[in-house]
Design an enzyme around this catalytic site. Structure first.
Site, mmCIF file in Angstrom:
data_model
loop_
_atom_site.group_PDB
_atom_site.id
_atom_site.type_symbol
_atom_site.label_atom_id
_atom_site.label_comp_id
_atom_site.label_asym_id
_atom_site.label_seq_id
_atom_site.Cartn_x
_atom_site.Cartn_y
_atom_site.Cartn_z
ATOM 1 N N TYR A 44 1.057 -1.078 -0.062
ATOM 2 C CA TYR A 44 0.094 0.015 -0.074
ATOM 3 C C TYR A 44 0.960 1.360 0.104
ATOM 4 O O TYR A 44 1.492 1.411 1.002
ATOM 5 C CB TYR A 44 -0.896 -0.207 1.041
ATOM 6 C CG TYR A 44 -1.860 -1.076 1.331
ATOM 7 C CD1 TYR A 44 -2.204 -1.951 0.125
ATOM 8 C CD2 TYR A 44 -2.195 -1.587 2.494
ATOM 9 C CE1 TYR A 44 -2.993 -3.168 0.349
ATOM 10 C CE2 TYR A 44 -3.244 -2.616 2.818
ATOM 11 C CZ TYR A 44 -3.447 -3.427 1.534
ATOM 12 O OH TYR A 44 -4.371 -4.570 1.644
ATOM 13 N N HIS A 128 0.182 -12.477 1.585
ATOM 14 C CA HIS A 128 -0.382 -11.473 0.583
ATOM 15 C C HIS A 128 -0.456 -11.922 -0.698
ATOM 16 O O HIS A 128 0.439 -11.977 -1.661
ATOM 17 C CB HIS A 128 0.192 -10.053 0.948
ATOM 18 C CG HIS A 128 -0.572 -9.029 0.398
ATOM 19 N ND1 HIS A 128 -0.385 -7.799 0.210
ATOM 20 C CD2 HIS A 128 -2.080 -8.787 0.102
ATOM 21 C CE1 HIS A 128 -1.346 -6.896 -0.104
ATOM 22 N NE2 HIS A 128 -2.370 -7.578 -0.183
#
Length: 322
Positions: A44, A128
């Site tokens: 992010y 992830h």
């Protein structure tokens, strides 16, 4: 975990810039309203989300909140910054992401996250998006996280992705604690009732439901024809379905976003709903939606109209989570 948790992708300038001041205000307002669970990742904003979240939590007692981050994408510096990041975050392209589920890669990723967050431990670490790297995730990724859990470096481990079938495989073949399921258990999608959700109940694995608005289609009281669905333009038939659900919600005195937030939490396996925010005002809206009372006959009508699966647990039902 708090039932409502904050997804911090927007703090990494997802789709548009967010100021440091707005990022700080977002976390502070969440805290004042009782939210204590925050999810971030190196992905992010090339680490920006982690840095901002860590700065916002620095003065808070460490035992009072839960922070999750993710491993699997290493941030490798580039020789020369060339424009902005090309994966949806409005940040300088100072690094490139490299998928790496090796023991060394996971340790490097975790070390980088702790440095950016300014923490000495993480409460929860997810593998992830290992969709295209399942062999490595099973062979080295999970065993490395399990070792770190045993050593007390992390408290809980899991995996996060938007593929329910692959998450089910991880639940079957490993001893993870939590999965983050993005977009696959919502008012528009309940296929995971056939596999992942009952499997998690059976094996005692918790679920954090993310993407409950399906990228925006369920985020407004009246779905727009140009709304997004799973990061793309919503197909007309899904827009019509969302509009039909919204009409039922309106008849029962509630809103589509409030129903979308409440629905997943009725399932026994789901312990938290993770919703993103980029401002204090969005946090206030999310908390208000979470607190909004919803008439039980709303769910009955949705099932009667075949807008919701008959076997889906709903708030107030016998099979709902207490």
């Amino acid at each position: 975990m708090s039932e409502l948790s904050v997804g911090c992708a927007q703090l990494g300038n997802l789709y548009r810039e967010v100021s440091d001041g707005d990022s700080l205000a977002t976390v502070e307002r969440a805290w004042l309203l009782g939210v204590r669970t925050f999810d971030t990742a190196p992905h992010y904003g090339l680490g920006l989300s982690e840095r901002r979240l860590g700065a916002a939590l620095r003065s808070r007692p460490r035992h009072e909140y839960v922070v999750s981050s993710k491993v699997g994408r290493l941030l490798e510096p580039v020789d020369r910054t060339a424009g902005l990041d090309d994966e949806g975050f409005v940040v300088p392209a100072t690094h490139r992401r490299v998928f790496d589920f090796s023991p060394e890669g996971i340790l490097r990723s975790l070390t980088g996250s702790l440095e950016r967050l300014g923490l000495d431990r993480l409460d929860l670490v997810y593998l992830h998006d290992p969709d295209d790297y399942m062999a490595a995730a099973l062979a080295t990724g999970y065993p490395t996280l399990a070792k770190l859990r045993k050593e007390g470096v992390v408290r809980a481990i899991g995996a996060g992705m938007n593929n329910a079938a692959l998450l089910a495989r991880l639940v079957r073949e490993t001893d993870i604690d939590v999965v983050m399921l993005a977009g696959r258990y919502t008012l528009l999608e309940q296929e995971s009732l056939d596999d992942l959700l009952p499997l998690c109940v059976e094996r005692g694995v918790d679920i954090v439901a993310a993407g409950v608005f399906n990228s925006g289609l369920l985020a407004q009281p009246q779905p727009r024809p140009d709304a997004k669905y799973n990061y793309s333009d919503a197909p007309p038939e899904l827009v019509q379905r969302a509009q039909a659900i919204a009409a039922v919600c309106k008849r029962h005195g509630t809103s589509l976003p409030a129903a979308a937030l409440a629905f997943p939490l009725a399932h026994p396996a789901i312990v938290s709903v993770c919703v993103g925010a980029r401002s204090a005002a969005q946090i206030e809206r999310n908390v208000a939606l979470y607190a909004e009372p919803i008439a039980t006959d709303l769910w009955e009508e949705l099932k009667a109209e075949r807008l919701l699966r008959e076997d889906a647990p709903v708030p107030g039902s016998d099979h709902a989570r207490p």
